[in-house]
Each structure stands twice: as C-alpha cells, then as structure tokens.
Design a protein around this motif. Sequence first.
Motif, PDB file in Angstrom:
ATOM      1  N   MET A   1     -11.590 -15.566  10.972  1.00 46.78           N
ATOM      2  CA  MET A   1     -11.294 -14.648  12.070  1.00 46.78           C
ATOM      3  C   MET A   1     -10.161 -13.675  11.770  1.00 46.78           C
ATOM      4  SD  MET A   1     -13.499 -15.485  14.446  1.00 46.78           S
ATOM      5  CE  MET A   1     -12.868 -14.615  15.873  1.00 46.78           C
ATOM      6  N   SER A   2      -9.314 -13.995  10.808  1.00 46.63           N
ATOM      7  CA  SER A   2      -8.133 -13.175  10.541  1.00 46.63           C
ATOM      8  C   SER A   2      -8.078 -12.739   9.089  1.00 46.63           C
ATOM      9  CB  SER A   2      -6.866 -13.972  10.872  1.00 46.63           C
ATOM     10  OG  SER A   2      -6.696 -15.026   9.914  1.00 46.63           O
TER      11      SER A   2
ATOM     12  N   ASP B   1      -7.312 -15.641   6.951  1.00 46.09           N
ATOM     13  CA  ASP B   1      -8.500 -16.419   6.595  1.00 46.09           C
ATOM     14  C   ASP B   1      -9.224 -15.767   5.421  1.00 46.09           C
ATOM     15  OD1 ASP B   1      -7.983 -18.107   8.761  1.00 46.09           O
ATOM     16  OD2 ASP B   1      -9.327 -17.007  10.099  1.00 46.09           O
TER      17      ASP B   1
ATOM     18  N   ALA C   1     -16.096 -12.774  14.881  1.00 51.02           N
ATOM     19  CA  ALA C   1     -15.031 -11.765  14.969  1.00 51.02           C
ATOM     20  C   ALA C   1     -15.550 -10.422  15.462  1.00 51.02           C
ATOM     21  CB  ALA C   1     -14.363 -11.592  13.606  1.00 51.02           C
TER      22      ALA C   1
ATOM     23  N   ALA D   1     -10.109 -15.958  19.027  1.00 53.39           N
ATOM     24  CA  ALA D   1      -9.446 -14.814  18.385  1.00 53.39           C
ATOM     25  C   ALA D   1     -10.313 -13.563  18.375  1.00 53.39           C
ATOM     26  CB  ALA D   1      -9.059 -15.185  16.950  1.00 53.39           C
TER      27      ALA D   1
ATOM     28  N   GLU E   1     -11.831 -10.172  19.396  1.00 57.38           N
ATOM     29  CA  GLU E   1     -11.205  -9.086  20.147  1.00 57.38           C
ATOM     30  C   GLU E   1     -12.233  -8.075  20.639  1.00 57.38           C
ATOM     31  OE1 GLU E   1      -7.040  -8.006  18.321  1.00 57.38           O
ATOM     32  OE2 GLU E   1      -8.533  -8.096  16.728  1.00 57.38           O
TER      33      GLU E   1
ATOM     34  N   ARG F   1      -8.008  -3.997  10.568  1.00 56.26           N
ATOM     35  CA  ARG F   1      -7.010  -5.047  10.797  1.00 56.26           C
ATOM     36  C   ARG F   1      -7.139  -6.159   9.758  1.00 56.26           C
ATOM     37  NH1 ARG F   1      -7.484  -9.888  12.851  1.00 56.26           N
ATOM     38  NH2 ARG F   1      -9.469  -9.525  13.903  1.00 56.26           N
ATOM     39  N   LEU F   2      -8.363  -6.589   9.504  1.00 59.23           N
ATOM     40  CA  LEU F   2      -8.588  -7.657   8.529  1.00 59.23           C
ATOM     41  C   LEU F   2      -8.074  -7.251   7.152  1.00 59.23           C
ATOM     42  CD1 LEU F   2     -12.199  -8.659   9.594  1.00 59.23           C
ATOM     43  CD2 LEU F   2     -10.149 -10.067   9.853  1.00 59.23           C
TER      44      LEU F   2
ATOM     45  N   GLU G   1      -4.167  -7.165   7.155  1.00 57.70           N
ATOM     46  CA  GLU G   1      -3.574  -8.506   7.161  1.00 57.70           C
ATOM     47  C   GLU G   1      -3.780  -9.194   5.814  1.00 57.70           C
ATOM     48  OE1 GLU G   1      -4.315  -9.460  11.933  1.00 57.70           O
ATOM     49  OE2 GLU G   1      -5.572 -10.393  10.392  1.00 57.70           O
TER      50      GLU G   1
END
Length: 345
Positions: A213-214, A217, A234, A321, A323, A333-334, A337
Amino acid sequence: MALEDLLAERPLVQAPMAGGGSTPALVAAVAAAGGTGFLAAGYRTAEAVAEQVRAVREGGTSAFGVNVFVPSPAVAAPEELRDLRASLVPEARRYGAALGEPRHDDDAWQAKIDLLCELAVPLVTFTFGCPDPAVLDRLRSAGSATMVTVTTVEEARTAVERGAEGVCVQGLEAGGHRASYDPRSAGDRPLFDVLPDVVEAVGVPVVAAGGLMSGGDVAAALDAGARAAQLGTAFLRCPESGAQPAHKAALADQDFTETALTWSFTGRPARGLVNRFIREHPGEHYAYPEVHHMTRPLRAAAAAAGDTGGMALWAGRGFRAAEERPAGEIVARLREEAAALGARI
C-alpha cells in the motif's frame, strides 16, 4: 518490449481487478504517471475486452497489460451444488432476486487467446493456473510478453518450465481471488515470506503482490529481489476505478475492521472485507465458476441497493490506507516514498 525492460521502466504495477475495478481510464492514468496499468479480461466477453484495449490505445497508452483467467476444471458434485443453492435461497428472498444457474464455463478462453494474439498487447498475464506451453509460445510469437501469477515456489517453477517470461508472486494478504492453480492446496504464505524463495527458485523477473500500500512496501519488495511491485487495493478508491461507490466507501468505513478469505461468493478463495454475507456463509466449497454464476444476481442486487452486507467487497489486508485520490497522484506518492528509502524507481 521484453518483460524485463518493461518492468525496469515501469516498476509500479496496477493490479488487474476483474468485476469492474480495472478500467481504461485507470490504466491510462497509471501509465501516464509512469506505471504499468492492467485491464482484466475475467468475466468479460472477448468483444468487451477488445473494446477496452481499443479505448486504451486510442487514448495514447502503449505500455499496459491484460490479465486472463485460466479455465478451472469441473469438479463440483451435483449434490454439493444442490446444498449450496439451498443455502442461498434466503439471500434471494432478501433481495427479491433469482439465483443464477450454477453452470460451468471457461470464460471464453479460446476466444480471448485468439483476440490477444491478434491485438499483440505488450503484456499478457494469467491467474487461476498456468497455460500450456503452446499458448505462451503463441502469445510470444505475436509480440506479447507473458507472466503467470503464482502463490508457491512449485507454481512458479511450473510457469517458468512452460515458458512464462516472468511470474507475479501473490502473498496471502492480497485482496480478491487467490491465484492458486488448485485452490484446495493454495499457498498460504505472506508475501515477504514466499517472495525471497520464489526469487531464488526462478531465473526470470518476479513481480511482488499482496497487501502493498505504501512506498515503503514497494521499496521492501524491490529490496527482497522483486523487479516490480503490483498494487490493487491502493487504487480502488481512485476516481478512475470502476469499483462500485458503496465498495469504495466501505474501504474507509470504520464499521469494517478486517478482511478474511471466503469461498462463498464464487467457489474460489478470495479476500474481502468481512461483512454479513461472509459471516453467514462459511465453508470451503470448490465450485468455481458455478457458485460465481449462482451468486452474481445477488451481488448485483445488493450493489444496486447500496447494501454492503451482501456485496463482494474485495480488499487486501492494508485496505485502510487506500486513498480517494487520482491514480496519477497515487503513483507519484508511491514513487516518492520508495525513492526516499533508496529504491531505484
């Protein structure tokens, strides 16, 4: 383009989500942001798949994939189907809907393979099994890279032996259907447990999927040897997603607190938000696609009524998570990050 080159250029992959989640708009938005988007051929006619591919290409997207369901053998016993049908009668009464017929089919397999060979899409992937070598050879000759979704090391080895150019390893955390060749012996290992073993066992690119999700990850998956990271949940709340509005809302609804594997919607194990239907219909009945056809009118009626208690709310374990943001922003965003953690992405 070779699979390895495609994944090197576009290592963030939007998972194929059959049943409506994947749309040409979602694929285009992910691709425009530098990711790899996927259409889902499952449950669609070959003609409908052709229309979606045409829409993606007319929008200027050239890097994308199509996922296909490998036909399941007919294994459901008549008496089991009879008992299952009887257990669903109260649901039919609840929604004023007729139960579907528990028929077996191959989801227009040959027509879709013929179509994809004709269209020569960049990437064709498979779930629920591994095609025969002749099918993979034919697609490769048409200009498509091929990949098979797996849940165990043994499944991954089979895919490579048959000629798949890559494998997507799916951890237990993944939302939606388990990709297992035989759901009665499905892999039950978390992604970061099974991923290193698959990477070590096969000499082809590996894509990681399941609960990611992030950007953290994603970075962890790449660090574990994956060439790319695939995310589905996601993207479910994105405006470009075709998920039902009630499904999108449920992902953020505090009344939903956990996910579980259920066989009761389709006859194959799939992970979704725990709701009334999952609680009231336990059991592991391998009867796919017969159960899918039986419950489809019920799911449609529940969705039309906005009743999340009767819908198949597919979601991975990290669903909270998700959005409500445009898909391009999710990809950005991924990437940001993951790059902050040192990932080359």
